[in-house]
Write an enzyme that holds these catalytic residues in place. Sequence first.
Site, PDB file in Angstrom:
ATOM      1  N   LEU A  73       0.873  -1.165   0.000  1.00 19.79           N
ATOM      2  CA  LEU A  73       0.000   0.000   0.000  1.00 19.79           C
ATOM      3  C   LEU A  73       0.916   1.223   0.000  1.00 19.79           C
ATOM      4  O   LEU A  73       1.950   1.232   0.686  1.00 19.79           O
ATOM      5  CB  LEU A  73      -0.889   0.041   1.253  1.00 19.79           C
ATOM      6  CG  LEU A  73      -2.008  -0.988   1.382  1.00 19.79           C
ATOM      7  CD1 LEU A  73      -2.735  -0.801   2.711  1.00 19.79           C
ATOM      8  CD2 LEU A  73      -3.006  -0.880   0.238  1.00 19.79           C
ATOM      9  N   ASP A  74       0.542   2.248  -0.742  1.00 17.90           N
ATOM     10  CA  ASP A  74       1.323   3.480  -0.697  1.00 17.90           C
ATOM     11  C   ASP A  74       1.391   3.991   0.735  1.00 17.90           C
ATOM     12  O   ASP A  74       0.478   3.756   1.543  1.00 17.90           O
ATOM     13  CB  ASP A  74       0.682   4.559  -1.580  1.00 17.90           C
ATOM     14  CG  ASP A  74       0.751   4.224  -3.061  1.00 17.90           C
ATOM     15  OD1 ASP A  74       1.600   3.401  -3.437  1.00 17.90           O
ATOM     16  OD2 ASP A  74      -0.063   4.785  -3.825  1.00 17.90           O
ATOM     17  N   ARG A  75       2.428   4.706   1.025  1.00 18.52           N
ATOM     18  CA  ARG A  75       2.613   5.225   2.380  1.00 18.52           C
ATOM     19  C   ARG A  75       1.405   6.047   2.840  1.00 18.52           C
ATOM     20  O   ARG A  75       0.987   5.974   4.003  1.00 18.52           O
ATOM     21  CB  ARG A  75       3.885   6.073   2.436  1.00 18.52           C
ATOM     22  CG  ARG A  75       4.244   6.571   3.818  1.00 18.52           C
ATOM     23  CD  ARG A  75       5.601   7.243   3.803  1.00 18.52           C
ATOM     24  NE  ARG A  75       5.986   7.690   5.128  1.00 18.52           N
ATOM     25  CZ  ARG A  75       7.166   8.203   5.420  1.00 18.52           C
ATOM     26  NH1 ARG A  75       8.085   8.324   4.479  1.00 18.52           N
ATOM     27  NH2 ARG A  75       7.442   8.595   6.647  1.00 18.52           N
TER      28      ARG A  75
END
Length: 306
Positions: free
Chosen positions: A146-148
Amino acid sequence: MREVVVTEHEAGLRLDRLVRKLLPGTPLGAIFRLLRSGGIRVDDRKAKGDLRLVAGMRLQLRVADADFAPAPVARRNSAAARPRAAFAEQAPVVVHADADLLALDKPAGLAVHGGSGVAGSVVDWLAHAGHGVRTATWRPAPAHRLDRGTAGLLLVGLTPAAQRALTGAFRDGRVAKTYHAVVAGRPPRDRGVVDASLRALADPAADGPKVVVDPAGEAARTEYEVVASRGGRTLVRLRPVQGRQHQLRAHLAHLGCPIVGDRRYGGPATPGGGFLLHCTELTLPHPATGAPTTLRLPLPPAFRLE
């Protein structure tokens, strides 16, 4: 001398392959020289590299401490070297755990993997958490990304076999993913599909898009549905068919409705930083049984349009 006991998770491996995992910086030729000279032994005896290992066997390795890497571990200067309290303000929450599968609710702002300028990550947190199998060559790790800035469901395999099954399911498109996002404006229709190929930029700006819509890029398709709209913002439900880097972020910006807080793709800023994209549901074959398994999270308060 270092000694490693073979577990059921390494059973069946060739000796030379296991040693390569234990000594990742050592050339293969040097490993075979150690085998020939007796610098690597099994149950106190010299052994050939093609030996198939059995659980309970003891490997003795006469190597320098600096060469020995018993498993992928977090960097020494990372949050993994600090107490668990380092994650008190921003830690994942366990929402499901069994012998093979761990599901986490990852907060926005927490990176999945460490890197330059990253003070802590989910991988660092797992180093302290104590979940799952830990062997000489393996530690539990996230099965996808997941993106930050994205929050929500993140899955971890707790055994080597479960991890392989999970990563295979994501790779082969056997995981149905549902996200929710709050966007600026409103999509042109209440329900639709964004079918727009994406191309990763070779040298993106530090604060600009990393991918762009380009017919020459990789196929990417996202289904969307409006859930609610108020005050110039819209809550949308999203189902990505593929899982390209930044797919949802780029597709929503392409619709003219960037995610609130996603400055990289033109979204308006939020008071607390971060952006409003949340993985709320995953349906997948259970990594041990293959049974259909659905995991869900409620929407955080910030996603409620009032």
